[in-house]
Design a protein around this motif. Structure first.
Motif, PDB file in Angstrom:
ATOM      1  N   ARG A  93       0.836  -1.220   0.000  1.00  0.00           N
ATOM      2  CA  ARG A  93       0.000   0.000   0.000  1.00  0.00           C
ATOM      3  C   ARG A  93       0.864   1.260   0.000  1.00  0.00           C
ATOM      4  NH1 ARG A  93      -3.049  -3.350   3.333  1.00  0.00           N
ATOM      5  NH2 ARG A  93      -2.083  -2.505   5.216  1.00  0.00           N
ATOM      6  N   GLU A  94       1.941   1.227   0.771  1.00  0.00           N
ATOM      7  CA  GLU A  94       2.863   2.367   0.823  1.00  0.00           C
ATOM      8  C   GLU A  94       3.484   2.629  -0.556  1.00  0.00           C
ATOM      9  OE1 GLU A  94       7.353   2.905   2.500  1.00  0.00           O
ATOM     10  OE2 GLU A  94       5.907   2.011   3.887  1.00  0.00           O
ATOM     11  N   LEU A  95       3.884   1.572  -1.215  1.00  0.00           N
ATOM     12  CA  LEU A  95       4.479   1.709  -2.545  1.00  0.00           C
ATOM     13  C   LEU A  95       3.457   2.188  -3.572  1.00  0.00           C
ATOM     14  CD1 LEU A  95       6.666  -1.490  -2.498  1.00  0.00           C
ATOM     15  CD2 LEU A  95       7.516   0.877  -2.580  1.00  0.00           C
ATOM     16  N   GLU A  96       2.225   1.687  -3.482  1.00  0.00           N
ATOM     17  CA  GLU A  96       1.175   2.164  -4.391  1.00  0.00           C
ATOM     18  C   GLU A  96       0.966   3.663  -4.217  1.00  0.00           C
ATOM     19  OE1 GLU A  96      -1.959  -1.402  -5.244  1.00  0.00           O
ATOM     20  OE2 GLU A  96      -2.023  -0.528  -3.228  1.00  0.00           O
ATOM     21  N   ASP A  97       0.944   4.109  -2.959  1.00  0.00           N
ATOM     22  CA  ASP A  97       0.774   5.529  -2.675  1.00  0.00           C
ATOM     23  C   ASP A  97       1.949   6.330  -3.233  1.00  0.00           C
ATOM     24  OD1 ASP A  97      -0.727   7.681  -1.332  1.00  0.00           O
ATOM     25  OD2 ASP A  97       1.095   7.814  -0.091  1.00  0.00           O
ATOM     26  N   ARG A  98       3.158   5.833  -3.041  1.00  0.00           N
ATOM     27  CA  ARG A  98       4.345   6.533  -3.536  1.00  0.00           C
ATOM     28  C   ARG A  98       4.339   6.580  -5.068  1.00  0.00           C
ATOM     29  NH1 ARG A  98       9.714   4.262  -1.393  1.00  0.00           N
ATOM     30  NH2 ARG A  98       8.653   4.765   0.557  1.00  0.00           N
ATOM     31  N   GLN A 155       1.788   6.782  -6.930  1.00  0.00           N
ATOM     32  CA  GLN A 155       0.768   7.744  -7.365  1.00  0.00           C
ATOM     33  C   GLN A 155       1.122   9.178  -6.992  1.00  0.00           C
ATOM     34  OE1 GLN A 155      -2.901   6.371  -5.684  1.00  0.00           O
ATOM     35  NE2 GLN A 155      -3.203   4.840  -7.282  1.00  0.00           N
ATOM     36  N   ARG A 156       1.743   9.361  -5.825  1.00  0.00           N
ATOM     37  CA  ARG A 156       1.924  10.713  -5.303  1.00  0.00           C
ATOM     38  C   ARG A 156       3.365  11.221  -5.347  1.00  0.00           C
ATOM     39  NH1 ARG A 156      -3.109  11.049  -3.080  1.00  0.00           N
ATOM     40  NH2 ARG A 156      -3.861   9.328  -1.847  1.00  0.00           N
ATOM     41  N   GLY A 157       4.311  10.333  -5.559  1.00  0.00           N
ATOM     42  CA  GLY A 157       5.710  10.747  -5.530  1.00  0.00           C
ATOM     43  C   GLY A 157       6.129  11.437  -6.809  1.00  0.00           C
ATOM     44  N   ASN A 158       7.343  11.970  -6.765  1.00  0.00           N
ATOM     45  CA  ASN A 158       7.891  12.543  -7.989  1.00  0.00           C
ATOM     46  C   ASN A 158       8.236  11.406  -8.946  1.00  0.00           C
ATOM     47  OD1 ASN A 158      10.532  11.526  -7.422  1.00  0.00           O
ATOM     48  ND2 ASN A 158      10.940  13.299  -6.113  1.00  0.00           N
ATOM     49  N   ALA A 162       8.240   7.449  -8.082  1.00  0.00           N
ATOM     50  CA  ALA A 162       7.224   6.614  -8.726  1.00  0.00           C
ATOM     51  C   ALA A 162       7.869   5.440  -9.453  1.00  0.00           C
ATOM     52  CB  ALA A 162       6.381   7.458  -9.692  1.00  0.00           C
ATOM     53  N   ARG A 163       8.967   5.686 -10.154  1.00  0.00           N
ATOM     54  CA  ARG A 163       9.667   4.605 -10.852  1.00  0.00           C
ATOM     55  C   ARG A 163      10.210   3.579  -9.869  1.00  0.00           C
ATOM     56  NH1 ARG A 163      11.230   8.717 -14.194  1.00  0.00           N
ATOM     57  NH2 ARG A 163      13.176   9.074 -13.078  1.00  0.00           N
TER      58      ARG A 163
END
Length: 101
Positions: free
Chosen positions: A63-68, A70-73, A77-78
């Motif tokens: 879940r943390e990675l999915e959020d990152r 979607q929301r990270g730079n 995201a990569r």
């Protein structure tokens, strides 16, 4: 599908509406195309979901990675997508190993 539905209900009851919706869609596609492929893909996808969610630490990381993703730079995201892919690949391999045993 009953056992898979029960497993989803056990690990993530909130996911049951999505499970039911996607099962209905896969069943419709299978009927229309006279092909079991959509149901096989559905079963595999949800078996992977259950495999991940049976491990609370792994589910939280997912879940943390999915959020990152979607929301990270772009770089975050990569990196998140790469790790998500690794988790999915490992879950797929674990399930494949279980079916061979």
């Amino acid at each position: 599908m009953t056992a898979l539905r029960q497993a989803v209900a056990q690990v993530s009851p909130a996911a049951l509406p999505a499970f039911t919706r996607e099962l209905d869609q896969a069943a419709d596609e299978a009927r229309l195309g006279s092909d079991l492929g959509p149901l096989r893909r559905f079963s595999r996808q949800w078996a992977i979901y259950v495999h991940i969610h049976r491990q609370p630490h792994l589910a939280a990381r997912f879940r943390e990675l999915e959020d990152r993703a979607q929301r990270g730079n772009a770089a975050q995201a990569r990196a998140a997508a790469v790790e998500l892919g690794r988790i999915l690949d490992e879950a797929q391999a674990a399930l494949s190993e279980n079916t061979r045993s």
